[in-house]
Design a protein around this motif. Structure first.
Motif, PDB file in Angstrom:
ATOM      1  N   LYS A   9       8.533   1.857   6.318  1.00  0.00           N
ATOM      2  CA  LYS A   9       8.383   1.094   5.074  1.00  0.00           C
ATOM      3  C   LYS A   9       8.138   2.079   3.942  1.00  0.00           C
ATOM      4  O   LYS A   9       7.363   3.018   4.085  1.00  0.00           O
ATOM      5  CB  LYS A   9       7.198   0.133   5.211  1.00  0.00           C
ATOM      6  CG  LYS A   9       6.775  -0.573   3.957  1.00  0.00           C
ATOM      7  CD  LYS A   9       7.421  -1.908   3.827  1.00  0.00           C
ATOM      8  CE  LYS A   9       6.905  -2.613   2.584  1.00  0.00           C
ATOM      9  NZ  LYS A   9       7.264  -3.965   2.538  1.00  0.00           N
ATOM     10  N   LYS A  32       0.289  -5.101   1.169  1.00  0.00           N
ATOM     11  CA  LYS A  32       0.583  -5.631   2.498  1.00  0.00           C
ATOM     12  C   LYS A  32       1.812  -4.893   3.016  1.00  0.00           C
ATOM     13  O   LYS A  32       2.856  -4.909   2.371  1.00  0.00           O
ATOM     14  CB  LYS A  32       0.832  -7.133   2.432  1.00  0.00           C
ATOM     15  CG  LYS A  32       0.916  -7.797   3.794  1.00  0.00           C
ATOM     16  CD  LYS A  32       1.239  -9.285   3.685  1.00  0.00           C
ATOM     17  CE  LYS A  32       0.043 -10.065   3.199  1.00  0.00           C
ATOM     18  NZ  LYS A  32       0.273 -11.537   3.279  1.00  0.00           N
ATOM     19  N   VAL A  33       1.693  -4.266   4.173  1.00  0.00           N
ATOM     20  CA  VAL A  33       2.763  -3.430   4.709  1.00  0.00           C
ATOM     21  C   VAL A  33       3.681  -4.213   5.632  1.00  0.00           C
ATOM     22  O   VAL A  33       4.897  -4.164   5.499  1.00  0.00           O
ATOM     23  CB  VAL A  33       2.176  -2.213   5.458  1.00  0.00           C
ATOM     24  CG1 VAL A  33       3.269  -1.393   6.125  1.00  0.00           C
ATOM     25  CG2 VAL A  33       1.340  -1.355   4.521  1.00  0.00           C
ATOM     26  N   GLU A  34       3.099  -4.931   6.591  1.00  0.00           N
ATOM     27  CA  GLU A  34       3.906  -5.621   7.592  1.00  0.00           C
ATOM     28  C   GLU A  34       3.073  -6.651   8.335  1.00  0.00           C
ATOM     29  O   GLU A  34       1.858  -6.583   8.344  1.00  0.00           O
ATOM     30  CB  GLU A  34       4.495  -4.633   8.604  1.00  0.00           C
ATOM     31  CG  GLU A  34       3.443  -3.959   9.488  1.00  0.00           C
ATOM     32  CD  GLU A  34       4.008  -2.934  10.456  1.00  0.00           C
ATOM     33  OE1 GLU A  34       3.857  -3.152  11.672  1.00  0.00           O
ATOM     34  OE2 GLU A  34       4.575  -1.926  10.014  1.00  0.00           O
ATOM     35  N   MET A  55      -6.306   2.094   6.320  1.00  0.00           N
ATOM     36  CA  MET A  55      -5.393   1.071   6.852  1.00  0.00           C
ATOM     37  C   MET A  55      -6.267  -0.027   7.441  1.00  0.00           C
ATOM     38  O   MET A  55      -7.313   0.246   8.035  1.00  0.00           O
ATOM     39  CB  MET A  55      -4.497   1.619   7.964  1.00  0.00           C
ATOM     40  CG  MET A  55      -3.536   2.707   7.576  1.00  0.00           C
ATOM     41  SD  MET A  55      -2.132   2.230   6.565  1.00  0.00           S
ATOM     42  CE  MET A  55      -1.281   1.052   7.546  1.00  0.00           C
ATOM     43  N   TYR A  61      -2.402  -3.690   6.122  1.00  0.00           N
ATOM     44  CA  TYR A  61      -2.541  -3.321   4.712  1.00  0.00           C
ATOM     45  C   TYR A  61      -2.791  -1.824   4.587  1.00  0.00           C
ATOM     46  O   TYR A  61      -3.487  -1.233   5.415  1.00  0.00           O
ATOM     47  CB  TYR A  61      -3.750  -4.035   4.082  1.00  0.00           C
ATOM     48  CG  TYR A  61      -3.527  -5.481   3.754  1.00  0.00           C
ATOM     49  CD1 TYR A  61      -3.149  -5.869   2.471  1.00  0.00           C
ATOM     50  CD2 TYR A  61      -3.716  -6.474   4.705  1.00  0.00           C
ATOM     51  CE1 TYR A  61      -2.956  -7.195   2.149  1.00  0.00           C
ATOM     52  CE2 TYR A  61      -3.529  -7.808   4.401  1.00  0.00           C
ATOM     53  CZ  TYR A  61      -3.160  -8.163   3.120  1.00  0.00           C
ATOM     54  OH  TYR A  61      -2.964  -9.492   2.803  1.00  0.00           O
ATOM     55  N   LEU A  62      -2.242  -1.231   3.528  1.00  0.00           N
ATOM     56  CA  LEU A  62      -2.576   0.130   3.123  1.00  0.00           C
ATOM     57  C   LEU A  62      -3.459   0.008   1.894  1.00  0.00           C
ATOM     58  O   LEU A  62      -3.106  -0.693   0.937  1.00  0.00           O
ATOM     59  CB  LEU A  62      -1.294   0.916   2.795  1.00  0.00           C
ATOM     60  CG  LEU A  62      -1.492   2.336   2.260  1.00  0.00           C
ATOM     61  CD1 LEU A  62      -2.203   3.223   3.277  1.00  0.00           C
ATOM     62  CD2 LEU A  62      -0.137   2.936   1.868  1.00  0.00           C
ATOM     63  N   ILE A  78       5.535   4.832   5.256  1.00  0.00           N
ATOM     64  CA  ILE A  78       4.699   4.461   6.399  1.00  0.00           C
ATOM     65  C   ILE A  78       5.616   4.326   7.610  1.00  0.00           C
ATOM     66  O   ILE A  78       6.588   3.578   7.576  1.00  0.00           O
ATOM     67  CB  ILE A  78       3.953   3.146   6.142  1.00  0.00           C
ATOM     68  CG1 ILE A  78       3.086   3.283   4.893  1.00  0.00           C
ATOM     69  CG2 ILE A  78       3.107   2.751   7.349  1.00  0.00           C
ATOM     70  CD1 ILE A  78       2.883   2.016   4.152  1.00  0.00           C
ATOM     71  N   VAL A 127       1.251   7.942   7.435  1.00  0.00           N
ATOM     72  CA  VAL A 127       1.438   7.676   6.012  1.00  0.00           C
ATOM     73  C   VAL A 127       1.627   9.001   5.276  1.00  0.00           C
ATOM     74  O   VAL A 127       0.788   9.890   5.371  1.00  0.00           O
ATOM     75  CB  VAL A 127       0.225   6.915   5.430  1.00  0.00           C
ATOM     76  CG1 VAL A 127       0.430   6.640   3.947  1.00  0.00           C
ATOM     77  CG2 VAL A 127      -0.023   5.629   6.201  1.00  0.00           C
ATOM     78  N   ILE A 180       6.969   2.466  -0.085  1.00  0.00           N
ATOM     79  CA  ILE A 180       6.301   1.839  -1.225  1.00  0.00           C
ATOM     80  C   ILE A 180       6.447   2.808  -2.392  1.00  0.00           C
ATOM     81  O   ILE A 180       5.956   3.940  -2.336  1.00  0.00           O
ATOM     82  CB  ILE A 180       4.821   1.559  -0.906  1.00  0.00           C
ATOM     83  CG1 ILE A 180       4.740   0.586   0.275  1.00  0.00           C
ATOM     84  CG2 ILE A 180       4.085   1.028  -2.122  1.00  0.00           C
ATOM     85  CD1 ILE A 180       3.442   0.582   0.982  1.00  0.00           C
TER      86      ILE A 180
END
Length: 131
Positions: free
Chosen positions: A63, A75-77, A15, A33-34, A47, A92, A65
């Motif tokens: 979130k 991009k996660v948030e 992360m 980001y993951l 996540i 995660v 994915i």
């Protein structure tokens, strides 16, 4: 029963919190980001994130994915600098084939700051990385 449960170590997943330019608003914003450094796709990654301290806790953010391709990132948030004074936890969970994995990433309080930014080669951006 418990002896039958296999908990495998998660490797190859990271992360990062990155400071980058937001073209829409012409601002510098922080994003989470993951990163999948594995040679296999990850399916149905979930996540769950939350900031916390002894006195404060943020709302839980979730979130999903559907697929994170091998050797890629997502991009996660967006993350607001006000929560950098808190510990920020990202749990995660994902499938690799038919096996489920889980890993917790923790950005400790006050570790996300411009002075801590380093080049993250997989993103080609500067940020704070947790493995």
């Amino acid at each position: 029963m418990r002896k039958d449960i296999e908990i495998s170590e998660v490797t190859g997943i990271e992360m990062a919190v990155v400071l980058e330019h937001n073209e829409t608003h012409n601002t510098e914003d922080w994003y989470v980001y993951l990163i999948n450094n594995k040679n296999v796709d990850l399916d149905m990654a979930i996540i769950v994130s939350q900031g916390f301290s002894e006195k404060k806790t943020t709302t839980v953010f979730r979130k999903k994915i559907d697929k994170l391709k091998a050797n890629s990132f997502v991009k996660v948030e967006m993350i607001h600098p006000d929560v950098f004074a808190l510990n920020n936890r990202f749990q995660v969970s994902f499938f690799e084939g038919t096996q489920i994995f889980e890993k917790t990433f923790l950005f400790k309080e006050n570790t996300i700051k411009e002075g801590s930014l380093r080049m993250i080669s997989s993103l080609n951006k500067r940020g704070v990385l947790v493995k």
